[in-house]
Design a protein around this motif. Sequence first.
Motif, PDB file in Angstrom:
ATOM      1  N   LEU A  57       0.828  -1.218   0.000  1.00  0.00           N
ATOM      2  CA  LEU A  57       0.000   0.000   0.000  1.00  0.00           C
ATOM      3  C   LEU A  57       0.862   1.267   0.000  1.00  0.00           C
ATOM      4  CD1 LEU A  57      -2.874  -1.055   2.443  1.00  0.00           C
ATOM      5  CD2 LEU A  57      -2.882  -1.081  -0.055  1.00  0.00           C
ATOM      6  N   ARG A  58       1.978   1.243   0.737  1.00  0.00           N
ATOM      7  CA  ARG A  58       2.889   2.400   0.755  1.00  0.00           C
ATOM      8  C   ARG A  58       3.504   2.625  -0.627  1.00  0.00           C
ATOM      9  NH1 ARG A  58       8.073   2.365   0.902  1.00  0.00           N
ATOM     10  NH2 ARG A  58       8.325   0.294   1.832  1.00  0.00           N
ATOM     11  N   GLU A  59       3.950   1.536  -1.257  1.00  0.00           N
ATOM     12  CA  GLU A  59       4.569   1.664  -2.588  1.00  0.00           C
ATOM     13  C   GLU A  59       3.565   2.145  -3.627  1.00  0.00           C
ATOM     14  OE1 GLU A  59       7.691   1.474  -3.583  1.00  0.00           O
ATOM     15  OE2 GLU A  59       8.590   0.853  -1.684  1.00  0.00           O
ATOM     16  N   VAL A  60       2.320   1.671  -3.518  1.00  0.00           N
ATOM     17  CA  VAL A  60       1.270   2.132  -4.429  1.00  0.00           C
ATOM     18  C   VAL A  60       1.148   3.649  -4.316  1.00  0.00           C
ATOM     19  CG1 VAL A  60      -1.248   2.233  -4.686  1.00  0.00           C
ATOM     20  CG2 VAL A  60      -0.082   0.017  -4.613  1.00  0.00           C
ATOM     21  N   CYS A  61       1.098   4.135  -3.081  1.00  0.00           N
ATOM     22  CA  CYS A  61       0.941   5.565  -2.844  1.00  0.00           C
ATOM     23  C   CYS A  61       2.141   6.333  -3.411  1.00  0.00           C
ATOM     24  CB  CYS A  61       0.785   5.783  -1.343  1.00  0.00           C
ATOM     25  SG  CYS A  61       0.327   7.444  -0.959  1.00  0.00           S
ATOM     26  N   GLU A  62       3.358   5.866  -3.110  1.00  0.00           N
ATOM     27  CA  GLU A  62       4.563   6.580  -3.548  1.00  0.00           C
ATOM     28  C   GLU A  62       4.725   6.547  -5.069  1.00  0.00           C
ATOM     29  OE1 GLU A  62       7.158   5.568   0.493  1.00  0.00           O
ATOM     30  OE2 GLU A  62       7.813   4.760  -1.421  1.00  0.00           O
ATOM     31  N   GLU A  63       4.443   5.394  -5.679  1.00  0.00           N
ATOM     32  CA  GLU A  63       4.765   5.218  -7.099  1.00  0.00           C
ATOM     33  C   GLU A  63       3.632   5.588  -8.052  1.00  0.00           C
ATOM     34  OE1 GLU A  63       8.382   2.009  -6.838  1.00  0.00           O
ATOM     35  OE2 GLU A  63       6.505   1.289  -7.704  1.00  0.00           O
ATOM     36  N   THR A  64       2.388   5.619  -7.548  1.00  0.00           N
ATOM     37  CA  THR A  64       1.275   5.963  -8.443  1.00  0.00           C
ATOM     38  C   THR A  64       0.504   7.202  -8.000  1.00  0.00           C
ATOM     39  OG1 THR A  64      -0.415   4.652  -7.301  1.00  0.00           O
ATOM     40  CG2 THR A  64       0.933   3.497  -8.947  1.00  0.00           C
ATOM     41  N   GLY A  65       0.611   7.595  -6.727  1.00  0.00           N
ATOM     42  CA  GLY A  65      -0.173   8.712  -6.207  1.00  0.00           C
ATOM     43  C   GLY A  65      -1.548   8.298  -5.713  1.00  0.00           C
ATOM     44  N   LEU A  66      -1.820   6.988  -5.679  1.00  0.00           N
ATOM     45  CA  LEU A  66      -3.149   6.506  -5.301  1.00  0.00           C
ATOM     46  C   LEU A  66      -3.171   5.941  -3.881  1.00  0.00           C
ATOM     47  CD1 LEU A  66      -3.913   4.492  -8.580  1.00  0.00           C
ATOM     48  CD2 LEU A  66      -4.584   6.846  -8.044  1.00  0.00           C
ATOM     49  N   ARG A 106      -5.074  10.821  -7.399  1.00  0.00           N
ATOM     50  CA  ARG A 106      -5.026  11.008  -8.849  1.00  0.00           C
ATOM     51  C   ARG A 106      -3.778  10.297  -9.375  1.00  0.00           C
ATOM     52  NH1 ARG A 106      -6.399  15.705 -12.444  1.00  0.00           N
ATOM     53  NH2 ARG A 106      -7.461  16.725 -10.725  1.00  0.00           N
ATOM     54  N   ILE A 107      -3.960   9.470 -10.382  1.00  0.00           N
ATOM     55  CA  ILE A 107      -2.823   8.681 -10.861  1.00  0.00           C
ATOM     56  C   ILE A 107      -1.736   9.580 -11.452  1.00  0.00           C
ATOM     57  CG2 ILE A 107      -3.611   8.149 -13.224  1.00  0.00           C
ATOM     58  CD1 ILE A 107      -2.670   5.134 -12.283  1.00  0.00           C
ATOM     59  N   ASN A 108      -0.491   9.215 -11.157  1.00  0.00           N
ATOM     60  CA  ASN A 108       0.703   9.923 -11.629  1.00  0.00           C
ATOM     61  C   ASN A 108       0.967  11.216 -10.858  1.00  0.00           C
ATOM     62  OD1 ASN A 108       2.937   9.734 -13.352  1.00  0.00           O
ATOM     63  ND2 ASN A 108       2.079  11.241 -14.732  1.00  0.00           N
ATOM     64  N   ASP A 109       0.227  11.434  -9.766  1.00  0.00           N
ATOM     65  CA  ASP A 109       0.445  12.599  -8.920  1.00  0.00           C
ATOM     66  C   ASP A 109       1.488  12.212  -7.864  1.00  0.00           C
ATOM     67  OD1 ASP A 109       0.234  14.978  -7.680  1.00  0.00           O
ATOM     68  OD2 ASP A 109      -1.872  14.770  -7.067  1.00  0.00           O
TER      69      ASP A 109
END
Length: 157
Positions: A57-66, A106-109
Amino acid sequence: MLREFSSGALVLRHRQKQWWVAVIEPGREGEPDDRKDVVALPKGNVDAGETPAETALREVCEETGLNATLVTKLGDIKYVYTRKWAGNEKVFKIVSFFLTRYQSGRINDITEAMRHEVRRAYWMLLFEAPGKLSYNGERKMAEKALEYVKAHADELA
Ligand code: ATP
């Protein structure tokens, strides 16, 4: 052989009557452009004190902005790669993948710092992911996610 443990996720979102998955184009500053055409899932090293699900979940947030919520574990993939930047050492790597669901963002943010690791993050149609992801193990995870979505259509709708 050196060992590494990472954890990653398929973030699913239902939109326009279709399921989408968040993918990234990885890239790192100073690294030759040999990963330019790679399409991959967000993932990263499991830090001390973190569970693999927390890492995902942390990596998702850092790498995609989601921000995403956990649905279930999908499985582990394994591969060996050579650390070209560190004396050609071989690394045996295990990556756990989780199925998660889009919650917000927002994706890519992503932050400027993360741009060194991620060129771009975007939504891909889930049914196309097994044919479009670059790595075999990640393609299999996308197939598993498709099966899960089919089997749980009612509760996910
Ligand atoms: P992490 O995202 O876990 O922090 P990283 O960017 O340091 O990792 P990897 O993504 O594992 O490292 O990439 C290291 C090497 O392994 C690269 O050459 C990459 O192309 C290759 N690689 C990455 N994922 C896979 C995979 N699923 N199957 C095979 N090779 C892969």
